[in-house]
Enzyme design. Structure first.
Site, PDB file in Angstrom:
ATOM      1  N   ILE A   1      32.775  44.217  45.378  1.00 34.03           N
ATOM      2  CA  ILE A   1      32.224  42.874  45.460  1.00 34.03           C
ATOM      3  C   ILE A   1      31.645  42.675  46.859  1.00 34.03           C
ATOM      4  O   ILE A   1      32.366  42.776  47.851  1.00 34.03           O
ATOM      5  CB  ILE A   1      33.298  41.833  45.121  1.00 34.03           C
ATOM      6  CG1 ILE A   1      33.767  42.060  43.665  1.00 34.03           C
ATOM      7  CG2 ILE A   1      32.770  40.419  45.304  1.00 34.03           C
ATOM      8  CD1 ILE A   1      34.926  41.247  43.228  1.00 34.03           C
TER       9      ILE A   1
ATOM     10  N   ASN B   1      21.325  43.118  40.865  1.00 33.79           N
ATOM     11  CA  ASN B   1      22.316  43.932  40.180  1.00 33.79           C
ATOM     12  C   ASN B   1      21.942  44.058  38.709  1.00 33.79           C
ATOM     13  O   ASN B   1      21.317  43.144  38.143  1.00 33.79           O
ATOM     14  CB  ASN B   1      23.700  43.285  40.292  1.00 33.79           C
ATOM     15  CG  ASN B   1      24.785  44.099  39.608  1.00 33.79           C
ATOM     16  OD1 ASN B   1      24.889  45.301  39.815  1.00 33.79           O
ATOM     17  ND2 ASN B   1      25.566  43.447  38.760  1.00 33.79           N
TER      18      ASN B   1
ATOM     19  N   HIS C   1      23.690  44.631  34.955  1.00 31.98           N
ATOM     20  CA  HIS C   1      25.009  44.512  34.339  1.00 31.98           C
ATOM     21  C   HIS C   1      24.884  44.784  32.839  1.00 31.98           C
ATOM     22  O   HIS C   1      23.987  44.221  32.191  1.00 31.98           O
ATOM     23  CB  HIS C   1      25.578  43.109  34.593  1.00 31.98           C
ATOM     24  CG  HIS C   1      26.935  42.923  34.031  1.00 31.98           C
ATOM     25  ND1 HIS C   1      28.073  43.388  34.664  1.00 31.98           N
ATOM     26  CD2 HIS C   1      27.351  42.359  32.869  1.00 31.98           C
ATOM     27  CE1 HIS C   1      29.128  43.109  33.911  1.00 31.98           C
ATOM     28  NE2 HIS C   1      28.717  42.482  32.825  1.00 31.98           N
TER      29      HIS C   1
HETATM   30  N1  LIG Z   1      29.159  39.424  45.538  1.00 31.15           N
HETATM   31  C1  LIG Z   1      28.894  40.185  44.449  1.00 31.15           C
HETATM   32  N2  LIG Z   1      29.121  41.504  44.506  1.00 31.15           N
HETATM   33  C2  LIG Z   1      28.855  42.273  43.404  1.00 31.15           C
HETATM   34  C3  LIG Z   1      28.363  41.695  42.220  1.00 31.15           C
HETATM   35  C4  LIG Z   1      28.137  40.282  42.201  1.00 31.15           C
HETATM   36  O1  LIG Z   1      27.675  39.711  41.181  1.00 31.15           O
HETATM   37  N3  LIG Z   1      28.412  39.573  43.339  1.00 31.15           N
HETATM   38  N4  LIG Z   1      28.157  42.489  41.089  1.00 31.15           N
HETATM   39  C5  LIG Z   1      28.967  43.690  41.123  1.00 31.15           C
HETATM   40  C6  LIG Z   1      28.889  44.672  40.075  1.00 31.15           C
HETATM   41  N5  LIG Z   1      30.014  44.509  39.206  1.00 31.15           N
HETATM   42  C7  LIG Z   1      29.595  44.328  37.915  1.00 31.15           C
HETATM   43  O2  LIG Z   1      28.363  44.292  37.674  1.00 31.15           O
HETATM   44  C8  LIG Z   1      31.384  44.554  39.570  1.00 31.15           C
HETATM   45  C9  LIG Z   1      31.796  45.083  40.779  1.00 31.15           C
HETATM   46  C10 LIG Z   1      33.166  45.138  41.092  1.00 31.15           C
HETATM   47  C11 LIG Z   1      34.111  44.662  40.214  1.00 31.15           C
HETATM   48  C12 LIG Z   1      35.557  44.740  40.556  1.00 31.15           C
HETATM   49  O3  LIG Z   1      36.390  44.135  39.897  1.00 31.15           O
HETATM   50  N6  LIG Z   1      35.885  45.551  41.589  1.00 31.15           N
HETATM   51  C13 LIG Z   1      37.266  45.797  42.046  1.00 31.15           C
HETATM   52  C14 LIG Z   1      37.230  46.130  43.530  1.00 31.15           C
HETATM   53  C15 LIG Z   1      36.557  44.966  44.280  1.00 31.15           C
HETATM   54  C16 LIG Z   1      36.357  45.352  45.749  1.00 31.15           C
HETATM   55  O4  LIG Z   1      37.147  46.151  46.258  1.00 31.15           O
HETATM   56  O5  LIG Z   1      35.384  44.811  46.320  1.00 31.15           O
HETATM   57  C17 LIG Z   1      38.154  44.605  41.933  1.00 31.15           C
HETATM   58  O6  LIG Z   1      37.712  43.497  42.108  1.00 31.15           O
HETATM   59  O7  LIG Z   1      39.337  44.874  41.717  1.00 31.15           O
HETATM   60  C18 LIG Z   1      33.702  44.122  39.009  1.00 31.15           C
HETATM   61  C19 LIG Z   1      32.358  44.067  38.682  1.00 31.15           C
HETATM   62  C20 LIG Z   1      28.674  44.443  42.398  1.00 31.15           C
HETATM   63  N7  LIG Z   1      29.081  43.615  43.461  1.00 31.15           N
HETATM   64  N1  LIG Z   2      29.811  45.588  36.452  1.00 31.26           N
HETATM   65  C1  LIG Z   2      28.958  46.596  36.969  1.00 31.26           C
HETATM   66  C2  LIG Z   2      28.631  47.631  35.927  1.00 31.26           C
HETATM   67  O1  LIG Z   2      29.370  47.825  34.981  1.00 31.26           O
HETATM   68  N2  LIG Z   2      27.496  48.298  36.157  1.00 31.26           N
HETATM   69  C3  LIG Z   2      27.101  49.353  35.264  1.00 31.26           C
HETATM   70  O2  LIG Z   2      27.507  50.591  35.810  1.00 31.26           O
HETATM   71  C4  LIG Z   2      26.678  51.584  35.213  1.00 31.26           C
HETATM   72  C5  LIG Z   2      26.232  52.519  36.290  1.00 31.26           C
HETATM   73  O3  LIG Z   2      25.654  53.645  35.688  1.00 31.26           O
HETATM   74  P1  LIG Z   2      24.870  54.720  36.595  1.00 31.26           P
HETATM   75  O4  LIG Z   2      25.781  55.038  37.760  1.00 31.26           O
HETATM   76  O5  LIG Z   2      24.656  55.879  35.675  1.00 31.26           O
HETATM   77  O6  LIG Z   2      23.585  54.065  37.038  1.00 31.26           O
HETATM   78  C6  LIG Z   2      25.494  50.869  34.565  1.00 31.26           C
HETATM   79  O7  LIG Z   2      25.655  50.836  33.160  1.00 31.26           O
HETATM   80  C7  LIG Z   2      25.602  49.466  35.124  1.00 31.26           C
HETATM   81  O8  LIG Z   2      25.107  48.472  34.240  1.00 31.26           O
END
Ligand SMILES: Nc1nc2c(c(=O)[nH]1)N[C@@H](CN(C=O)c1ccc(C(=O)N[C@@H](CCC(=O)O)C(=O)O)cc1)CN2
Ligand SMILES: NCC(=O)N[C@@H]1O[C@H](COP(=O)([O-])[O-])[C@@H](O)[C@H]1O
Length: 193
Positions: A92, A107, A109
């Protein structure tokens, strides 16, 4: 030509899809750095194959997440990054990076947000028996998957689909959509600059 950074934690197939569109001149952008928080992420191998600079460090290497984010920001600045592309980056992003790249972080998703935010989105939709899933491209804000949406594309879930087949179909959709949307965003930025 905008200088973009790719942030990824895993396989890097979206990075590769972006590189292929750059090489075919369907996307005018320059990937100046690939960053991963996972030192063994295959995306780093792909960066080597495309001769793109890469870097990797983990929050575990730092005393705090703030220190990790400061290092990440310094890396982006060192490469004069103008646009940050998250492609399976599973950290995050904190306020420091976000405020320095306001409206220049996107991003992808693998669900039709706001449904199924977070991780394992495809699997959860599949196990819930959803008839439709899809892909969302959005700006990144401090919330998780809450930033302003840019584009969505839906995909019918075939009842005969295995989860693996559905994941393949979602990734194919991503690989077609992400470069297309990036071209539109970077072109718009160019036209407005
Ligand atoms: N500030 C933001 N950062 C990120 C976003 C966002 O919308 N706002 N999108 C994510 C991608 N992502 C899904 O698309 C995603 C990334 C991470 C997690 C998560 O749960 N991660 C772990 C570790 C978190 C950390 O160490 O920072 C957790 O929270 O336990 C879920 C979904 C990319 N970043
Ligand atoms: N919540 C974030 C998440 O799930 N992201 C997803 O991780 C994959 C990365 O694939 P890649 O490493 O082969 O591009 C992709 O499917 C992307 O949408």
């Amino acid at each position: 030509m905008k200088k973009i950074a790719i942030l990824a934690s895993g396989n890097g197939s979206n990075f590769e899809a972006i590189m292929k569109k750059i090489q075919s001149n369907d996307l005018q952008a320059e990937v100046v750095i690939v960053f991963s928080d996972q030192s063994d992420a295959y995306v780093l191998e792909r960066a080597k194959q495309y001769d793109i600079p890469f870097a990797s460090f983990s929050p575990k290497d730092f005393d705090s997440k703030v220190a990790y984010e400061a290092e990440l920001l310094a890396l982006l600045r060192a490469y004069e990054v103008e646009f940050v592309v998250l492609a399976g980056y599973l950290r995050i992003l904190g306020p420091e990076v976000i405020h320095n790249f306001s409206h220049c972080i996107v991003n992808i998703h693998p669900s039709l947000l706001p449904d199924y935010p977070g991780l394992r989105s495809i699997e959860r939709a599949y196990l819930d028996g959803q008839a439709v899933t899809g892909v969302t491209i959005h700006y990144v804000d401090e919330g998780l998957d809450t930033g302003p949406m840019i584009r969505q594309a839906s995909l019918a879930i075939d009842p005969d689909d295995s989860l693996e087949r559905l994941e393949e179909r979602v990734h194919q959709l991503e690989h077609q959509l992400y470069p297309e949307v990036l071209q539109q965003l970077l072109n718009k930025e160019l036209n407005e600059s």
